[in-house]
Design a protein around this motif. Sequence first.
Motif, PDB file in Angstrom:
ATOM      1  N   MET A   9       0.853  -1.205   0.000  1.00 43.31           N
ATOM      2  CA  MET A   9       0.000   0.000   0.000  1.00 43.31           C
ATOM      3  C   MET A   9       0.888   1.254   0.000  1.00 43.31           C
ATOM      4  O   MET A   9       1.791   1.386   0.828  1.00 43.31           O
ATOM      5  CB  MET A   9      -0.858  -0.029   1.277  1.00 43.31           C
ATOM      6  N   LYS A  10       0.644   2.153  -0.907  1.00 47.31           N
ATOM      7  CA  LYS A  10       1.483   3.347  -0.951  1.00 47.31           C
ATOM      8  C   LYS A  10       0.955   4.390   0.034  1.00 47.31           C
ATOM      9  O   LYS A  10      -0.251   4.456   0.252  1.00 47.31           O
ATOM     10  CB  LYS A  10       1.432   3.936  -2.364  1.00 47.31           C
ATOM     11  N   TRP A  67      -0.514   7.679   1.382  1.00 44.77           N
ATOM     12  CA  TRP A  67      -1.299   8.761   0.771  1.00 44.77           C
ATOM     13  C   TRP A  67      -0.769  10.095   1.242  1.00 44.77           C
ATOM     14  O   TRP A  67      -0.415  10.267   2.401  1.00 44.77           O
ATOM     15  CB  TRP A  67      -2.772   8.636   1.184  1.00 44.77           C
ATOM     16  N   GLY A  82     -10.400  14.754   1.072  1.00 46.19           N
ATOM     17  CA  GLY A  82     -10.648  14.049  -0.207  1.00 46.19           C
ATOM     18  C   GLY A  82      -9.619  14.361  -1.266  1.00 46.19           C
ATOM     19  O   GLY A  82      -9.448  13.605  -2.216  1.00 46.19           O
ATOM     20  N   ARG A 112      -6.625  13.764  -1.991  1.00 50.41           N
ATOM     21  CA  ARG A 112      -5.451  12.957  -1.660  1.00 50.41           C
ATOM     22  C   ARG A 112      -4.735  12.558  -2.947  1.00 50.41           C
ATOM     23  O   ARG A 112      -5.354  12.515  -4.013  1.00 50.41           O
ATOM     24  CB  ARG A 112      -5.882  11.698  -0.902  1.00 50.41           C
ATOM     25  N   ARG A 113      -3.493  12.272  -2.778  1.00 51.07           N
ATOM     26  CA  ARG A 113      -2.731  11.849  -3.948  1.00 51.07           C
ATOM     27  C   ARG A 113      -1.678  10.844  -3.511  1.00 51.07           C
ATOM     28  O   ARG A 113      -1.317  10.793  -2.327  1.00 51.07           O
ATOM     29  CB  ARG A 113      -2.080  13.046  -4.656  1.00 51.07           C
ATOM     30  N   VAL A 114      -1.209  10.079  -4.489  1.00 52.92           N
ATOM     31  CA  VAL A 114      -0.202   9.056  -4.213  1.00 52.92           C
ATOM     32  C   VAL A 114       0.985   9.305  -5.144  1.00 52.92           C
ATOM     33  O   VAL A 114       0.796   9.527  -6.347  1.00 52.92           O
ATOM     34  CB  VAL A 114      -0.784   7.646  -4.475  1.00 52.92           C
ATOM     35  N   ARG A 115       2.174   9.313  -4.571  1.00 51.45           N
ATOM     36  CA  ARG A 115       3.365   9.487  -5.430  1.00 51.45           C
ATOM     37  C   ARG A 115       3.773   8.114  -5.950  1.00 51.45           C
ATOM     38  O   ARG A 115       3.915   7.161  -5.169  1.00 51.45           O
ATOM     39  CB  ARG A 115       4.502  10.121  -4.621  1.00 51.45           C
ATOM     40  N   VAL A 116       3.934   8.012  -7.260  1.00 56.41           N
ATOM     41  CA  VAL A 116       4.250   6.723  -7.885  1.00 56.41           C
ATOM     42  C   VAL A 116       5.748   6.664  -8.175  1.00 56.41           C
ATOM     43  O   VAL A 116       6.315   7.629  -8.702  1.00 56.41           O
ATOM     44  CB  VAL A 116       3.457   6.540  -9.210  1.00 56.41           C
ATOM     45  N   GLU A 145      -9.101   1.936  -6.354  1.00 57.90           N
ATOM     46  CA  GLU A 145      -8.556   2.566  -5.152  1.00 57.90           C
ATOM     47  C   GLU A 145      -7.486   3.549  -5.611  1.00 57.90           C
ATOM     48  O   GLU A 145      -6.794   3.294  -6.600  1.00 57.90           O
ATOM     49  CB  GLU A 145      -7.918   1.498  -4.256  1.00 57.90           C
ATOM     50  N   LEU A 146      -7.317   4.618  -4.845  1.00 56.24           N
ATOM     51  CA  LEU A 146      -6.295   5.605  -5.220  1.00 56.24           C
ATOM     52  C   LEU A 146      -4.891   4.983  -5.187  1.00 56.24           C
ATOM     53  O   LEU A 146      -4.006   5.348  -5.957  1.00 56.24           O
ATOM     54  CB  LEU A 146      -6.357   6.792  -4.255  1.00 56.24           C
ATOM     55  N   SER A 147      -4.738   3.997  -4.287  1.00 57.40           N
ATOM     56  CA  SER A 147      -3.412   3.381  -4.167  1.00 57.40           C
ATOM     57  C   SER A 147      -3.201   2.236  -5.158  1.00 57.40           C
ATOM     58  O   SER A 147      -2.124   1.641  -5.186  1.00 57.40           O
ATOM     59  CB  SER A 147      -3.214   2.868  -2.747  1.00 57.40           C
ATOM     60  N   ASP A 148      -4.201   1.916  -5.961  1.00 57.30           N
ATOM     61  CA  ASP A 148      -4.012   0.879  -6.991  1.00 57.30           C
ATOM     62  C   ASP A 148      -2.904   1.329  -7.947  1.00 57.30           C
ATOM     63  O   ASP A 148      -2.848   2.503  -8.332  1.00 57.30           O
ATOM     64  CB  ASP A 148      -5.303   0.666  -7.804  1.00 57.30           C
ATOM     65  N   ASP A 149      -2.104   0.344  -8.319  1.00 58.92           N
ATOM     66  CA  ASP A 149      -0.971   0.702  -9.185  1.00 58.92           C
ATOM     67  C   ASP A 149      -1.447   0.801 -10.631  1.00 58.92           C
ATOM     68  O   ASP A 149      -1.459  -0.179 -11.355  1.00 58.92           O
ATOM     69  CB  ASP A 149       0.116  -0.367  -9.054  1.00 58.92           C
ATOM     70  N   SER A 152      -0.227   3.292 -12.748  1.00 61.82           N
ATOM     71  CA  SER A 152       0.689   4.042 -13.623  1.00 61.82           C
ATOM     72  C   SER A 152       2.139   3.569 -13.609  1.00 61.82           C
ATOM     73  O   SER A 152       2.928   4.058 -14.416  1.00 61.82           O
ATOM     74  CB  SER A 152       0.656   5.532 -13.266  1.00 61.82           C
ATOM     75  N   LEU A 167       2.211  11.319 -10.117  1.00 61.52           N
ATOM     76  CA  LEU A 167       1.220  11.230  -9.037  1.00 61.52           C
ATOM     77  C   LEU A 167      -0.033  10.521  -9.522  1.00 61.52           C
ATOM     78  O   LEU A 167      -0.363  10.547 -10.715  1.00 61.52           O
ATOM     79  CB  LEU A 167       0.827  12.636  -8.560  1.00 61.52           C
ATOM     80  N   GLN A 168      -0.750   9.924  -8.591  1.00 59.76           N
ATOM     81  CA  GLN A 168      -2.100   9.420  -8.848  1.00 59.76           C
ATOM     82  C   GLN A 168      -3.041  10.202  -7.945  1.00 59.76           C
ATOM     83  O   GLN A 168      -2.749  10.357  -6.748  1.00 59.76           O
ATOM     84  CB  GLN A 168      -2.181   7.929  -8.516  1.00 59.76           C
ATOM     85  N   ALA A 169      -4.124  10.682  -8.516  1.00 60.38           N
ATOM     86  CA  ALA A 169      -5.056  11.476  -7.701  1.00 60.38           C
ATOM     87  C   ALA A 169      -6.441  11.414  -8.317  1.00 60.38           C
ATOM     88  O   ALA A 169      -6.609  11.002  -9.475  1.00 60.38           O
ATOM     89  CB  ALA A 169      -4.568  12.917  -7.622  1.00 60.38           C
ATOM     90  N   ARG A 170      -7.419  11.811  -7.533  1.00 59.16           N
ATOM     91  CA  ARG A 170      -8.792  11.879  -8.070  1.00 59.16           C
ATOM     92  C   ARG A 170      -8.978  13.130  -8.908  1.00 59.16           C
ATOM     93  O   ARG A 170      -9.730  13.153  -9.852  1.00 59.16           O
ATOM     94  CB  ARG A 170      -9.796  11.912  -6.911  1.00 59.16           C
TER      95      ARG A 170
END
Lengths: 673, 172
Positions: free
Chosen positions: A1-2, A4, A11, A13-17, B54-58, B60, B89-92
């Motif tokens: 799980m990355k 957040w 709401g 929120r973002r995830v750094r890849v 899910e936002l954390s789904d990979d 990208s 980044l991944q975001a909504r």
Amino acid sequence: MKPWLHGRKPGDRRVRVERPHAPYFRYAGPGLLVAREAASRPRTPAGRAIARVRGMLFGRPLSIHEEITERLSKKKALAIFSSDPISSSAYATEEILRVLVLAGAGALLLSLPIAIAIAVLLAVVAISYRQIVQAYPSGGGDYAVARRNLPAIGSLVVAAALLLDYVMTVAVSTASAAEQVISAVPALADGKVVLGVGSIALITLGNMRGLRESGNIFALPTYLFVGSALTMIAIGVFRIVINGEGAAPAEPLPGAPEIPQAVGVLLIIRAFASGSVALTGTEAVANGVPAFNPPEARNAAATLAVVAALLAVLFIGITFVASSFGVLPVDEPVRRTVISQVAAIAFGNGSIGFYLFQTFTALILFLAANTSYNAFPRLAAILARDGYMPRQFSFRGDRLAFTSGIVVLSLVAIALLVAFGGDTHALIPLYSVGVFAAFTIGQSGMIVHWLRERPVGWKPRLAINLLGCAMTGSVAVVVLIAKAPASLLVGVIIPALVLMMLFINRQYRASAQHLAVAPDVVIPAPHREERVIVPVPGITRAVVQAVNVGRSIAPDVQAVLISDEPEEAAAIKQRWERQLPEVPLVIVESPYRALVGPMLAYLDVLDRTWPADREQPITFVVIPEYVARRWWERVLYNQSANRLRRVLIGRPHTVVVNVPYRREEEAQAEATT
Amino acid sequence: MPDSNTRPAFHKAVLGLNGGPTDQLVVHLGCQLAKTAGAVLVAVHVVEVDWRHELSDDVSTGDVGASAILDLAEGIAERYKVRLTADLLQARDVGAALVDEAIELGADAVLVGLPYRKRFGGDFALGAVVPYVFQNAPCQVIVVREPVASSEDRGSAGSDQPRGKQRQEVTA
């Protein structure tokens, strides 16, 4: 799980890849990756240490995008391309005088007519090269002309002659530069060879760092030399013509044999052959036409004319002043070059002007040596691309320089310098023959060119190249004979180089033919059966890993133990059957204690027992290998594996697979075994 | 090169890249400004994740296209010799992610592109990102517009600006 990352609002929120490739590669298109500097960085501590030392010596690695492609104005090009030919004027006069002085003082008067005759030859050669420049604006000089118009052997002779010419340019120029330094500072006389070798080492280092023939580096010393040399000649001529100064007839060199006053034709020819070294480097402009500003050919031709004119003026001027003042080469007690004596006459011995002139002369000679560091590696790279030199010559090093070419050029030049004791006079016979051979074949190529192409106004151009070919050919023969036996060495070196290039080419062509895949063939899926043989010394984690790798290759896996101790082998077999029951172990007893021979014999027997109606299978020999942590530990392990690998490399239908077992895998193995 | 009198100064700028035609313009302008100011750039590409994932789904990591967008920016910056780091980044919501990233990084400028749509007579497609960034970014915002296609077609004579100067800089 990355993890957040929270924004300002609920709401958001973002995830750094992570981008695992990013430090090493960049995507430049679909399916196209470009390696970044980090991808080329060494990964072992020893490799990193070596890279650091290399970085300190040669500078950081350069990307191909950092290559400087400088286009040259005529002024800069004149500076770059003239350093080689113009620097010849520093020793050409001396070469004439060294021959004439043997015939007595009266013969020295002939030096001026001989210099004028050589200048006429220079004019013919320069006009011929102007035609080459205009006909082949893509550069390459004599090699390009010969390659397009003559059989392969012709272009190879030119290439060999040019390679020799470039080596000799380095050796002769550095030797002469060292002599100029010694003429100014006689205390350095004992270190002549060291001075020359040191200079070559410095030039090599500079070129390994990617030193380019930048106009700015070249312009100042070249123009300073030309300016000061013209001033020196002007002062000399003024003193001779206006003041009526001149020296008494010169005395022969101490220890010279008694020779009658009458000057033989042979001596004149010999003096002419010696002085023709002045022409060396004239081809430099024709080699580098693409470096000029557009219109390249016109600018190159104009520059060539100016270079030739300057060289002629300097050469005739220095010879005139030297002969008028009765200057002779002095070898004892300390070497004093003719040009340094002329400088002493013009500027005053020990004056600032004298020392400055000697400095400029030494500098232009070093620059002349440096021009070969551009030409030799490039020609070697072209020959390597054409398949006539080892491919390493076409690979560029960290600093975009053709490293192999630079190293070979330096080593050969240093060897020559040491072998000839750094004596310019001794080196020159080797120099001229190669240069004139290249001139002659280049002119022959142009003759074929005009006869084949026949453009408007081709007849007068053909006539010029015919004249040039005849004159340079005659000079090549004269130099070869007059400078024998030293010059005859060239008659051995050039054919040897040509033979070497032909041999390399034959090897490359043969291997290419073996490796070629017909372009219209669709490669079918593999259809041959496969079997795996794992030579084992016993049961170890490395062996287990190798056996597992073998099982992943093919279902037919056999372990083979070569042993000279039957009891121990029996114990291993018993343990093997208990621990690895699915993999059969064959024990080959070796009473003569050999390992590799019985292993090879066993593989041969396997091949012979294979059904004759079925195609031979591919035999994978999977060799377990223990990777030591430290480099010095490596000598303790894998010696048998290395021997086995070496003998299996050329075996038909056999693939050798190394399965390294690393200490890091220990913990992982602990869990499974 | 932009006029030095009107050039906005920044020390760190976020370049919002979406894989569209304005990316190169944004990076080039960013590099030109950063080079003269000695500033640092952060290229950000936001992959919008819809509500099915899910936002954390990979979504990208293996997306070559997403990486290529940032790699292109890195390549341009290398040529300019400008320091540029890249963030995927991944975001909504793209606009919110850009602004939040700019705040977190302490950026004093955000550069975004404004594409030109040829359809329906041609117009600038403001979309949702540019207005959001305008309204919420706590720093200056520089918008680089795509050259107007109709003007391009007519040639430079029909353009209200000479070619090569067809970018509009809006600072909010």
